[in-house]
Design a protein around this motif. Structure first.
Motif, mmCIF file in Angstrom:
data_model
loop_
_atom_site.group_PDB
_atom_site.id
_atom_site.type_symbol
_atom_site.label_atom_id
_atom_site.label_comp_id
_atom_site.label_asym_id
_atom_site.label_seq_id
_atom_site.Cartn_x
_atom_site.Cartn_y
_atom_site.Cartn_z
ATOM 1 N N ARG A 1 5.208 -3.758 -11.397
ATOM 2 C CA ARG A 1 5.846 -4.754 -10.531
ATOM 3 C C ARG A 1 6.634 -5.726 -11.395
ATOM 4 N N GLY A 2 7.820 -6.135 -10.873
ATOM 5 C CA GLY A 2 8.666 -7.023 -11.647
ATOM 6 C C GLY A 2 9.373 -8.052 -10.798
ATOM 7 N N THR B 1 11.648 -4.354 -13.108
ATOM 8 C CA THR B 1 10.749 -3.461 -12.357
ATOM 9 C C THR B 1 9.351 -3.397 -12.945
ATOM 10 N N SER B 2 9.088 -4.109 -14.032
ATOM 11 C CA SER B 2 7.765 -4.098 -14.650
ATOM 12 C C SER B 2 7.475 -5.466 -15.248
ATOM 13 N N LEU C 1 -1.868 -8.977 -7.362
ATOM 14 C CA LEU C 1 -1.050 -10.141 -7.675
ATOM 15 C C LEU C 1 -1.143 -11.139 -6.531
ATOM 16 N N LEU C 2 -1.276 -12.420 -6.880
ATOM 17 C CA LEU C 2 -1.420 -13.471 -5.878
ATOM 18 C C LEU C 2 -0.210 -14.392 -5.906
ATOM 19 N N LYS D 1 -0.301 -14.934 -0.466
ATOM 20 C CA LYS D 1 0.249 -13.589 -0.390
ATOM 21 C C LYS D 1 -0.333 -12.752 -1.512
ATOM 22 N N LYS D 2 -0.382 -11.433 -1.308
ATOM 23 C CA LYS D 2 -0.957 -10.547 -2.309
ATOM 24 C C LYS D 2 -0.190 -9.235 -2.339
ATOM 25 N N MET D 3 -0.243 -8.584 -3.501
ATOM 26 C CA MET D 3 0.443 -7.309 -3.691
ATOM 27 C C MET D 3 -0.337 -6.478 -4.706
#
Length: 296
Positions: A139-140, A167-168, A268-269, A117-119
């Protein structure tokens, strides 16, 4: 012979004759289309008259559009300049959006395996300490981010998640002096460890034997050892290889593939077992397990 008083058909008879002829013409035109070609000829003959009759109106329209005062011309010029500035500002915004879109497309098109998955995350700030290479992303924990999670850009490995907030999160870069990543030479599979040097353009490979087959220009990729980074992602390119026999190990330096000084968007993976979208596995309590063993 005087014909002044010669009597002819009455007006009523003439009207009836005209109406009858008109009805016949209408009937034949409607049923047989006999006058279609005649109507076309008549239309062609009347067209010049129509253009001629419309000429005054066209002249007035042309005069109203082209004959204007100097004040009106100045006002229109000012409006055009304002509109030009506004359009140029929009063009600059579109150019920036186009670059950001290209970066996002590069990120999403990076060679990420299907089972991972990735973001996409965006950098919020950069650590001002020159001896600490860390960045803050948007991202958190609410997005499923976890400590030790691998982070990439469009070109290669950037680092890993160091601390996670709601959130971070804070990312430690591969160039930080406290960071190290297991790698292998893509050409022959030789395993190494790339460590940060505190410089954004240099990594060091320590404890490399003189007999190791390493050349300038070799690509270093993640080896998958340690369980932090998936295998096969680009990390660095070898730039310096010095084999001094007076030293116990060879000196090997490399340059990160990722553009550390130009980071804006990161990827992010999540490995399949760490996917934030996958349900957590059930863990059976030891008491129930002992009871089930006793029953069996």
């Amino acid at each position: 012979m005087n014909l002044s008083f010669v009597s002819g058909p009455s007006e009523q008879h003439r009207l009836i004759l005209v109406l009858f002829c008109s009805a016949c013409l209408i009937f034949f035109d409607h049923k047989l289309n006999s006058f279609e070609s005649v109507r076309g000829y008549l239309q062609s003959m009347v067209s010049p008259l129509q253009y001629l009759a419309n000429t005054p109106n066209q002249l007035m329209t042309w005069a109203s559009e082209n004959i204007t005062t100097r004040e009106k011309l100045v006002e229109q010029n000012q409006n055009f300049k304002v509109e030009q500035l506004r359009l140029r500002e929009q063009i600059m915004q579109l150019a920036m959006l186009k670059q950001e879109n290209a970066r996002l497309r590069q990120l999403l098109a990076s060679p990420v395996r299907q089972e991972i998955k990735k973001m996409v995350a965006e950098i919020l700030s950069v650590n001002s300490d020159p001896y600490s290479h860390q960045v803050l992303i948007n991202r958190g924990a609410n997005d499923g981010v976890y400590e030790g999670q691998p982070v990439l850009d469009a070109n290669g490995v950037v680092g890993q998640i160091l601390h996670v907030g709601a959130t971070s999160s804070r990312v430690i870069l591969i160039t930080d002096v406290t960071h190290a990543v297991p790698v292998r030479v893509s050409r022959n599979g030789t395993r190494l460890v790339s460590s940060g040097t505190g410089r954004i353009d240099r990594l060091v490979q320590n404890h490399v034997p003189h007999s190791s087959d390493i050349q300038k220009g070799d690509l270093l990729v993640t080896s998958g050892l340690g369980g932090k980074y998936p295998e096969g992602y680009p990390v660095a390119e070898v730039t310096v290889v010095r084999q001094d026999e007076s030293r116990p190990f060879a000196m090997v330096y490399s340059k990160p593939i990722a553009q550390i000084d130009r980071l804006r968007y990161l990827l992010l993976l999540w490995p399949e077992q760490q996917s934030p979208f996958a349900p957590a596995p059930k863990v059976e309590s030891p008491v129930k397990e002992e009871q089930s063993n006793a029953r069996s």
